[in-house]
Motif scaffolding. Sequence first.
Motif, PDB file in Angstrom:
ATOM      1  N   GLY A 189       4.678  -7.975 -15.639  1.00  0.00           N
ATOM      2  CA  GLY A 189       3.395  -7.273 -15.701  1.00  0.00           C
ATOM      3  C   GLY A 189       3.495  -5.905 -15.065  1.00  0.00           C
ATOM      4  N   GLN A 190       4.158  -5.849 -13.910  1.00  0.00           N
ATOM      5  CA  GLN A 190       4.320  -4.585 -13.185  1.00  0.00           C
ATOM      6  C   GLN A 190       5.077  -3.556 -14.016  1.00  0.00           C
ATOM      7  N   MET A 191       6.153  -4.021 -14.678  1.00  0.00           N
ATOM      8  CA  MET A 191       6.977  -3.102 -15.468  1.00  0.00           C
ATOM      9  C   MET A 191       6.175  -2.540 -16.641  1.00  0.00           C
ATOM     10  N   ILE A 192       5.465  -3.440 -17.351  1.00  0.00           N
ATOM     11  CA  ILE A 192       4.684  -2.985 -18.510  1.00  0.00           C
ATOM     12  C   ILE A 192       3.609  -2.008 -18.038  1.00  0.00           C
ATOM     13  N   TYR A 193       2.973  -2.328 -16.925  1.00  0.00           N
ATOM     14  CA  TYR A 193       1.892  -1.492 -16.391  1.00  0.00           C
ATOM     15  C   TYR A 193       2.399  -0.089 -16.079  1.00  0.00           C
ATOM     16  N   SER A 194       3.466  -0.047 -15.278  1.00  0.00           N
ATOM     17  CA  SER A 194       3.967   1.252 -14.832  1.00  0.00           C
ATOM     18  C   SER A 194       4.522   2.076 -15.991  1.00  0.00           C
ATOM     19  N   HIS A 195       5.318   1.409 -16.856  1.00  0.00           N
ATOM     20  CA  HIS A 195       5.938   2.140 -17.967  1.00  0.00           C
ATOM     21  C   HIS A 195       4.887   2.663 -18.939  1.00  0.00           C
ATOM     22  N   ARG A 253       0.810  -1.225   0.000  1.00  0.00           N
ATOM     23  CA  ARG A 253       0.000   0.000   0.000  1.00  0.00           C
ATOM     24  C   ARG A 253       0.842   1.274   0.000  1.00  0.00           C
ATOM     25  N   ILE A 254       2.176   1.153  -0.059  1.00  0.00           N
ATOM     26  CA  ILE A 254       3.010   2.350  -0.165  1.00  0.00           C
ATOM     27  C   ILE A 254       2.665   3.090  -1.446  1.00  0.00           C
ATOM     28  N   CYS A 255       2.506   2.349  -2.535  1.00  0.00           N
ATOM     29  CA  CYS A 255       2.311   2.996  -3.826  1.00  0.00           C
ATOM     30  C   CYS A 255       1.359   2.166  -4.677  1.00  0.00           C
ATOM     31  N   GLY A 256       0.401   2.813  -5.288  1.00  0.00           N
ATOM     32  CA  GLY A 256      -0.561   2.095  -6.108  1.00  0.00           C
ATOM     33  C   GLY A 256       0.006   1.695  -7.443  1.00  0.00           C
ATOM     34  N   ASN A 257       0.887   2.548  -7.967  1.00  0.00           N
ATOM     35  CA  ASN A 257       1.464   2.302  -9.278  1.00  0.00           C
ATOM     36  C   ASN A 257       2.394   1.095  -9.239  1.00  0.00           C
ATOM     37  N   CYS A 258       3.193   0.978  -8.170  1.00  0.00           N
ATOM     38  CA  CYS A 258       4.134  -0.137  -8.091  1.00  0.00           C
ATOM     39  C   CYS A 258       3.837  -1.023  -6.897  1.00  0.00           C
ATOM     40  N   SER A 259       2.574  -1.351  -6.688  1.00  0.00           N
ATOM     41  CA  SER A 259       2.206  -2.160  -5.527  1.00  0.00           C
ATOM     42  C   SER A 259       2.752  -3.576  -5.638  1.00  0.00           C
ATOM     43  N   LEU A 271       7.202 -13.323 -13.661  1.00  0.00           N
ATOM     44  CA  LEU A 271       6.142 -12.980 -14.612  1.00  0.00           C
ATOM     45  C   LEU A 271       5.343 -11.778 -14.101  1.00  0.00           C
ATOM     46  N   MET A 272       5.085 -11.770 -12.794  1.00  0.00           N
ATOM     47  CA  MET A 272       4.329 -10.653 -12.226  1.00  0.00           C
ATOM     48  C   MET A 272       5.127  -9.354 -12.288  1.00  0.00           C
ATOM     49  N   LYS A 295      -4.000  -7.951 -16.802  1.00  0.00           N
ATOM     50  CA  LYS A 295      -4.440  -9.360 -16.862  1.00  0.00           C
ATOM     51  C   LYS A 295      -3.415 -10.276 -16.200  1.00  0.00           C
ATOM     52  N   ILE A 296      -2.114  -9.999 -16.431  1.00  0.00           N
ATOM     53  CA  ILE A 296      -1.072 -10.835 -15.813  1.00  0.00           C
ATOM     54  C   ILE A 296      -1.214 -10.789 -14.303  1.00  0.00           C
ATOM     55  N   LEU A 297      -1.300  -9.556 -13.761  1.00  0.00           N
ATOM     56  CA  LEU A 297      -1.369  -9.404 -12.309  1.00  0.00           C
ATOM     57  C   LEU A 297      -2.664 -10.020 -11.768  1.00  0.00           C
ATOM     58  N   GLU A 298      -3.741  -9.850 -12.524  1.00  0.00           N
ATOM     59  CA  GLU A 298      -5.036 -10.351 -12.075  1.00  0.00           C
ATOM     60  C   GLU A 298      -5.045 -11.878 -12.054  1.00  0.00           C
ATOM     61  N   THR A 299      -4.444 -12.488 -13.097  1.00  0.00           N
ATOM     62  CA  THR A 299      -4.483 -13.946 -13.203  1.00  0.00           C
ATOM     63  C   THR A 299      -3.680 -14.602 -12.085  1.00  0.00           C
ATOM     64  N   PHE A 300      -2.473 -14.067 -11.802  1.00  0.00           N
ATOM     65  CA  PHE A 300      -1.607 -14.759 -10.848  1.00  0.00           C
ATOM     66  C   PHE A 300      -1.659 -14.148  -9.450  1.00  0.00           C
ATOM     67  N   GLY A 301      -2.011 -12.877  -9.344  1.00  0.00           N
ATOM     68  CA  GLY A 301      -2.038 -12.245  -8.025  1.00  0.00           C
ATOM     69  C   GLY A 301      -3.431 -12.102  -7.449  1.00  0.00           C
ATOM     70  N   GLY A 302      -4.456 -12.325  -8.271  1.00  0.00           N
ATOM     71  CA  GLY A 302      -5.820 -12.220  -7.766  1.00  0.00           C
ATOM     72  C   GLY A 302      -6.447 -10.866  -8.000  1.00  0.00           C
ATOM     73  N   ARG A 303      -5.624  -9.846  -8.168  1.00  0.00           N
ATOM     74  CA  ARG A 303      -6.148  -8.490  -8.301  1.00  0.00           C
ATOM     75  C   ARG A 303      -5.059  -7.641  -8.948  1.00  0.00           C
ATOM     76  N   THR A 304      -5.439  -6.573  -9.650  1.00  0.00           N
ATOM     77  CA  THR A 304      -4.429  -5.729 -10.288  1.00  0.00           C
ATOM     78  C   THR A 304      -3.616  -4.988  -9.250  1.00  0.00           C
ATOM     79  N   MET A 305      -4.314  -4.421  -8.288  1.00  0.00           N
ATOM     80  CA  MET A 305      -3.644  -3.585  -7.294  1.00  0.00           C
ATOM     81  C   MET A 305      -3.618  -4.322  -5.965  1.00  0.00           C
ATOM     82  N   HIS A 306      -2.530  -4.190  -5.234  1.00  0.00           N
ATOM     83  CA  HIS A 306      -2.421  -4.812  -3.915  1.00  0.00           C
ATOM     84  C   HIS A 306      -2.738  -6.315  -3.993  1.00  0.00           C
TER      85      HIS A 306
END
Lengths: 248, 411
Positions: B90-96, B51-57, B86-87, B137-148
């Motif tokens: 996803g994070q890098m593509i999302y943030s960039h 929860r420090i940062c939403g962009n790079c959670s 893999l996650m 989609k990457i974060l959602e599939t393997f982490g359960g949710r895009t954020m946090h």
Amino acid sequence: MENEPQINKMKSARKTLAMFSLASCQGCRLEMLNSYKDFGHLLEYFDIKIFRSKQRINFEGAFDIAIIEGNPDTAEQAEFLKKIRRYSNTIIAMGACAHLGGIQSERNFLPQKLTGKEKAKSVSDIIRVEYVIPGCPIDPKELYHCLMDLYWGKIFCLPDLSVCFECRQNGNKCLLRDNKLCLGPVTRGGCDSICVNNGEACFGCRGFKAEPNIKKLKEQLSAFMTEEEIENSLTIFGQKNKPESKLQ
Amino acid sequence: MKEKILKTENMVSCTDLKNSQAQIGAFESERFFEKILVGRKFWEAPIITSRICGNCSAIHNITSIKAIESACSINPSLQTQKLRKLMICGQMIYSHSLHLYWEVLPDFVGIGSFFELQKSHPDLFQNAISLIRYAEKILETFGGRTMHLIASVPGGFKSYPKKQSAKILLAESQDALGAAEKTLRLIAFLNYPFLETKRAFITLHKSDEYAFYEGDIWANTGEHFEAKDYSNFIYEELMPQNRAKFGTLMGKKVMVGALARYNQNGAFLGEKIKKLINNLGVPKTLNNPFYNILAEAIECYFFAALSIDLLHSLMAEGIKNEPVIPPAEFTSGIAACEAPQGILLHHYELNKEGFITKCNVITPAVLNLPALELDLKQTASKFKEMPDHERCQTIDLLVKAYDICSPCATH
């Protein structure tokens, strides 16, 4: 067919929308774009005046709706909030930080000497707030629902059932029965029990539901947790700041 | 014009042109994450630090998990490590892609905001959406949710996706790779202001791959150290009238992030991407901080390609439902990962019962702020001759090019 021109006329009466962000992770703002299809539809009804982060703020005219994420932390930010209140018709507090004080409100339990700051407050402690979208992060669908209701002049209501209601429907195994921590019974539902679906416990990011039976839950938890651990888990998102959480 | 103060939402940069002075500060409130964590159980660290940062959670979550795992002597399985990599892709593509399309491109195209892009440049808009959707989609599939993220915890994963969802992801991946290539071709030909600085860089480094998940910390000035010795090399200090700490490499102002990674680890980008970059005429070392934007576009393409490789290898092996590994002991742990904005360090100390007694987080924004301030100072004389409007834009763009994330700076 007769109604069609009328609807178009209504559509042209677009409302103005502004997004402000105070001390927070700024994640709810990004979560709003999660399903861009829905957000694209939203743009047909609303003119977004302020949204981009790192954008210079200019107050041009009043806003019909202002969405606030994060909680005010300093005197300047409290002043800023009051300014937003003066400029906007309806205010929506978005996310756990604006609603409850959020994760940073945990510092209210630290000695003041350490932080040198006043206690963290939620938005509604300083100004009047019309609507609340709870959660950390928010469910964007709930926000769209609220905005569309506002556009058509309806009253938006949050569900007032506990997380357990949806969790049962999703067919999850009860964590409390397995002697594991879960705050589902006292937390307001509406999130589709997303955390329990993914194997994690509920930590109550959406705040307490109306009339939560915290005493009973504590009794149940004390079978396998110490007093301190229970207190810690009840304060993650600042729920403790608002024990009698009203709907709006 | 004696003084120019630019106030963006949470950042203030102030440049005094007469005396070549500049100051930058993050004016968001500090949130004391490092103190909040003290007295909590070890498993709460990833949940709270994300929860420090939403962009790079996601990267905060993964780095925190790595540090807790090293404190608890947990050795994650190969599959878990692959999923985490893999996650991070996803994070890098999302943030960039968010940074490129939301913050930078509207300025270059000359429109007010990202939403106007839909009408003025529908093709660009479509690129942005397909990249952001794929990363989500990457974060959602393997982490359960895009954020946090929910599923990713110390010891492994609490839930695993169905095989079908990985297949759906793979079907979308080619689309995203195409969008990343188009983005790179577009970004490479933008007009960047000319500015030459010789900055020290620090990044993770591995001898055989583009390091982002593990590795030693290398500086191009000669310092090599492991993540666990960070306190001897990276100094953090509190600045007066500034809510963000300033971090330096033994007093030297350093730059971290995509540009630093490209300059130091560019040799491991892979033949296909190197060829593409060569054709576009991008030199092997970039000294202009504005080129951080270009380096991000290159990385966007690299991580899109890497995610496809990882997905293929995961599909070939099949994703097994491994149980979460319980902790063996409680000591102290330090971990470093490459966040989209640069190197990220997490340090935890646990007592015998598993409660956190000390926590330290060094975010990339903390390391980047002093370098940005120095760059502003050095170029203040250059800005002097520009017309007012243009100068504002250039200073704005420099702050944006560094991709400093204000929630991270004031954690």
